[in-house]
Design a protein around this motif. Structure first.
Motif, PDB file in Angstrom:
ATOM      1  N   ASP A 162      -5.642  -1.051  -4.883  1.00 33.67           N
ATOM      2  CA  ASP A 162      -5.066  -1.591  -3.647  1.00 33.67           C
ATOM      3  C   ASP A 162      -6.033  -2.608  -3.042  1.00 33.67           C
ATOM      4  O   ASP A 162      -7.004  -2.235  -2.387  1.00 33.67           O
ATOM      5  CB  ASP A 162      -4.774  -0.467  -2.648  1.00 33.67           C
ATOM      6  CG  ASP A 162      -3.893  -0.956  -1.501  1.00 33.67           C
ATOM      7  OD1 ASP A 162      -3.542  -2.153  -1.485  1.00 33.67           O
ATOM      8  OD2 ASP A 162      -3.562  -0.137  -0.630  1.00 33.67           O
ATOM      9  N   GLU A 163      -5.774  -3.863  -3.249  1.00 36.69           N
ATOM     10  CA  GLU A 163      -6.631  -4.959  -2.750  1.00 36.69           C
ATOM     11  C   GLU A 163      -8.117  -4.642  -2.947  1.00 36.69           C
ATOM     12  O   GLU A 163      -8.867  -4.523  -1.966  1.00 36.69           O
ATOM     13  CB  GLU A 163      -6.323  -5.234  -1.275  1.00 36.69           C
ATOM     14  CG  GLU A 163      -4.867  -5.646  -1.069  1.00 36.69           C
ATOM     15  CD  GLU A 163      -4.623  -6.244   0.303  1.00 36.69           C
ATOM     16  OE1 GLU A 163      -5.555  -6.843   0.866  1.00 36.69           O
ATOM     17  OE2 GLU A 163      -3.500  -6.127   0.812  1.00 36.69           O
ATOM     18  N   SER A 182       0.836  -1.204   0.000  1.00 40.49           N
ATOM     19  CA  SER A 182       0.000   0.000   0.000  1.00 40.49           C
ATOM     20  C   SER A 182       0.871   1.254   0.000  1.00 40.49           C
ATOM     21  O   SER A 182       0.579   2.225  -0.705  1.00 40.49           O
ATOM     22  CB  SER A 182      -0.916   0.034   1.219  1.00 40.49           C
ATOM     23  OG  SER A 182      -1.845  -1.023   1.152  1.00 40.49           O
TER      24      SER A 182
END
Ligand code: ADP
Ligand code: MG
Length: 250
Positions: A171-172, A42
């Motif tokens: 991000d995920e 991240s």
């Protein structure tokens, strides 16, 4: 190269979170970043999208220098260049990050009007077109809290796409979703890959990474341990740490 990052370093307090990260992304390429929690994924995305300042290294996006940093002194380009870079870059977060007090439509038109200076009518046409692409045309007047997580994430993707980014970071994007909602988001991303959207995706969905990524990067403890095609990283894994990580996820 659409993205060129060289020797990125980032510290929080005294902890070196990104140690010496270099990566390149070509136009039309899909790059998957995998790695254990806390490895700096991240933070890397936040450094590449100007949400976090770097302590070392160079980042160029679409041929424009964003930052050149040495020993904690980061020299960023002028505001005009940074703005030009910023509008070329989109980020989709794990927790959607929609504006809760804005309707779906306003979530998608707001930055078009403020940042790109599009007129309201044009912004609305673009938003409705994207909503239709996301199969959410009928929800334009809803508020984020009235939508499922999967719907909220599709709105967040539409909001990012509305600015016509040259590169889109995720991000995920599915890790806050129930398994039955994960598939709908992965399908949207797969369709974007088919349209040759350049994307960098942090994900724990290994089967998905294997299927859509042109390149897979395994990060651990602030370092890129291994990278290559999905075949190289998943089937011909060279590094022991990558092997152990993959065993836990399959
Ligand atoms: P990942 O996304 O791979 O799980 P992160 O980039 O979120 O990893 O975090 C990497 C490391 O940096 C962790 O040790 C985390 O605690 C630390 N970290 C991240 N953001 C901050 C912050 N704003 N302040 C202090 N430490 C942070
Ligand atoms: Mg993370």
């Amino acid at each position: 190269m659409l993205l060129k990052a060289e020797n990125i370093k980032k510290k929080f307090n005294k902890e070196n979170v990104l140690k010496d990260i270099s990566l390149e992304v070509k136009k039309g390429e899909v790059v998957a970043i995998i790695g254990p929690s806390g490895s700096g994924k991240s933070t890397l995305l936040r450094c590449l999208t100007q949400l976090e300042q770097v302590d070392g290294g160079r980042i160029e996006i679409d041929g424009k220098l964003m930052v050149d940093a040495v020993d904690g002194k980061a020299v960023y380009s002028d505001a005009k260049t940074l703005h030009e870079i910023q509008v070329n870059v989109g980020l989709v977060f794990q927790n959607f990050n929609l504006f809760p007090h804005y309707s779906v439509l306003k979530n998608i038109t707001d930055a078009q009007i403020r940042v790109l200076k599009r007129d309201k009518k044009e912004a609305k046409v673009i938003a409705m077109d994207l909503l239709s692409k996301m199969n959410l045309s009928d929800r334009w007047a809803a508020y984020p809290c009235e939508l499922s997580g999967g719907q909220q994430q599709r709105i967040a993707i539409a909001r990012a796409l509305a600015l016509n980014p040259k590169i889109l970071f995720f991000d995920e994007p599915t890790s806050a979703l129930d398994p039955e909602l994960t598939g709908e988001i992965l399908k949207v991303i797969k369709n974007l890959a088919k349209e040759k959207m350049t994307m960098v995706i942090v994900t724990h969905e290994m089967a998905f990474a294997k299927e859509v990524a042109d390149k897979v990067i395994f990060m651990d403890n602030g370092v890129i341990i291994e990278q290559g095609t999905p075949g190289e990283v998943f089937s011909n894994t060279k590094n022991q740490r990558t092997k152990e990580f993959l065993q836990r996820y399959s």
